[in-house]
Design a protein around this motif. Structure first.
Motif, short mmCIF file in Angstrom:
data_model
loop_
_atom_site.label_atom_id
_atom_site.label_comp_id
_atom_site.label_asym_id
_atom_site.label_seq_id
_atom_site.Cartn_x
_atom_site.Cartn_y
_atom_site.Cartn_z
N GLU A 95 0.84 -1.19 0.00
CA GLU A 95 0.00 0.00 0.00
C GLU A 95 0.88 1.24 0.00
O GLU A 95 1.94 1.28 0.63
N THR A 96 0.45 2.26 -0.74
CA THR A 96 1.16 3.53 -0.76
C THR A 96 0.15 4.67 -0.82
O THR A 96 -0.98 4.49 -1.30
N THR A 97 0.55 5.82 -0.30
CA THR A 97 -0.31 7.01 -0.28
C THR A 97 0.35 8.11 -1.09
O THR A 97 1.53 8.43 -0.89
N ASP A 98 -0.41 8.72 -2.00
CA ASP A 98 0.16 9.77 -2.84
C ASP A 98 0.01 11.13 -2.17
O ASP A 98 -0.50 11.25 -1.03
N VAL A 99 0.40 12.20 -2.86
CA VAL A 99 0.42 13.54 -2.27
C VAL A 99 -0.98 14.06 -1.96
O VAL A 99 -1.16 14.98 -1.16
N SER A 100 -1.99 13.48 -2.61
CA SER A 100 -3.36 13.90 -2.33
C SER A 100 -4.00 13.09 -1.22
O SER A 100 -5.20 13.15 -1.00
N CYS A 101 -3.15 12.31 -0.54
CA CYS A 101 -3.60 11.47 0.59
C CYS A 101 -4.55 10.36 0.17
O CYS A 101 -5.36 9.87 0.97
N LYS A 102 -4.46 9.94 -1.08
CA LYS A 102 -5.24 8.80 -1.55
C LYS A 102 -4.39 7.55 -1.48
O LYS A 102 -3.26 7.54 -1.97
N SER A 103 -4.95 6.53 -0.87
CA SER A 103 -4.22 5.27 -0.72
C SER A 103 -4.48 4.37 -1.93
O SER A 103 -5.60 4.29 -2.43
N GLN A 104 -3.44 3.70 -2.35
CA GLN A 104 -3.55 2.72 -3.42
C GLN A 104 -2.89 1.43 -2.96
O GLN A 104 -1.80 1.45 -2.40
N MET A 105 -3.59 0.34 -3.18
CA MET A 105 -3.06 -0.96 -2.76
C MET A 105 -2.92 -1.88 -3.98
O MET A 105 -3.81 -1.93 -4.84
N VAL A 106 -1.81 -2.54 -4.02
CA VAL A 106 -1.56 -3.52 -5.07
C VAL A 106 -1.55 -4.90 -4.43
O VAL A 106 -0.84 -5.13 -3.45
#
Length: 251
Positions: A232-243
């Motif tokens: 899981e990682t969070t981008d600059v817009s604070c949206k989490s993305q999980m692979v």
């Protein structure tokens, strides 16, 4: 239809004139087998003769005993070849299967020539094999059964694998470890995955059958060939993305 008429209809099925009118390829399998069983028709009084000057040559019915494939038409007063009449002649051999042979002067040499022809040999082989169990069909049937069994097993494996993956996904959703401290058969703490999997098996006969039959890959072995990786990682817009990566490893 009287029995006598039925009997006459069956008995004349192997006569030349009947087979010229009712081609062998148009008959039912039962009728074809009956024609083969009856064999070539050998009329005793066929009246085949040939005038040469003052001499008259008459066909000798003893030829029927010498050449079992030989037969004669009463109406056409001509000789025919039984296998070629059934399966067809080609080239110069059409005489023996369609029009009939009448030249008694050269009968002996023409008989020798015909029975050594490729057309006659091929038709004689077809007649001999007709009605036997078709080995090609048997092979094709066995091959198809193998394909059907393979497809059935593939479908079964896909079903079982799908249920196992669902159990793994549930553990991932609940953020619980798949492995337990002790996964032996009598363990009191085998791990949440094994508990879920065995519970699902209780209500699923197909999955239970797999669980009981497979000594290695049950989905609960500590040496699993399925690996689930999540990152899981969070981008600059604070949206989490999980692979999520699901790996199936061949041993």
């Amino acid at each position: 239809m009287s029995e006598a008429h039925k009997r006459k209809r069956v008995d004349n099925m192997n006569e030349v004139d009947h087979l010229l009118e009712h081609r062998f390829e148009t008959l039912s399998l039962e009728e074809k087998l009956e024609v083969k069983r009856l064999g070539p028709h050998h009329p005793r009084d066929i009246g085949i003769s040939q005038t040469a000057g003052k001499n008259i040559r008459a066909f000798n019915v003893e030829w029927f005993a010498k050449k079992k494939w030989l037969m004669a038409s009463i109406q056409k007063k001509a000789l025919f070849c039984f296998p070629c009449l059934l399966f067809g002649g080609s080239g110069g051999e059409v005489t023996w299967s369609r029009t009939g042979y009448k030249d008694l002067k050269h009968l002996s040499e023409r008989i020798t020539k015909h029975e050594s022809s490729n057309s006659h040999l091929d038709n004689a082989m077809k007649l001999g094999l007709f009605g036997w169990v078709n080995v090609t069909v048997q092979i094709d049937s066995a091959y198809q059964r193998g394909i059907d069994e393979h497809n059935r097993q593939v479908e079964e494996n896909r079903y079982v694998l799908g249920r196992i993956i669902n159990c793994i996904k549930l553990c991932g959703k609940c953020e619980t470890a798949l492995r337990g401290h002790d996964e032996s058969a009598d363990s009191l703490n085998p791990g949440i995955f094994r508990c879920i999997f065995e519970t699902v098996c209780e209500g699923d006969a197909r999955l239970q059958r797999h669980y009981d039959a497979q000594p290695v890959f049950k989905g609960t072995s500590p040496y699993r060939t399925i690996r689930l990786h999540a990152d899981e990682t969070t981008d600059v817009s604070c949206k989490s993305q999980m692979v999520v990566v699901l790996r199936y490893l061949l041993p």
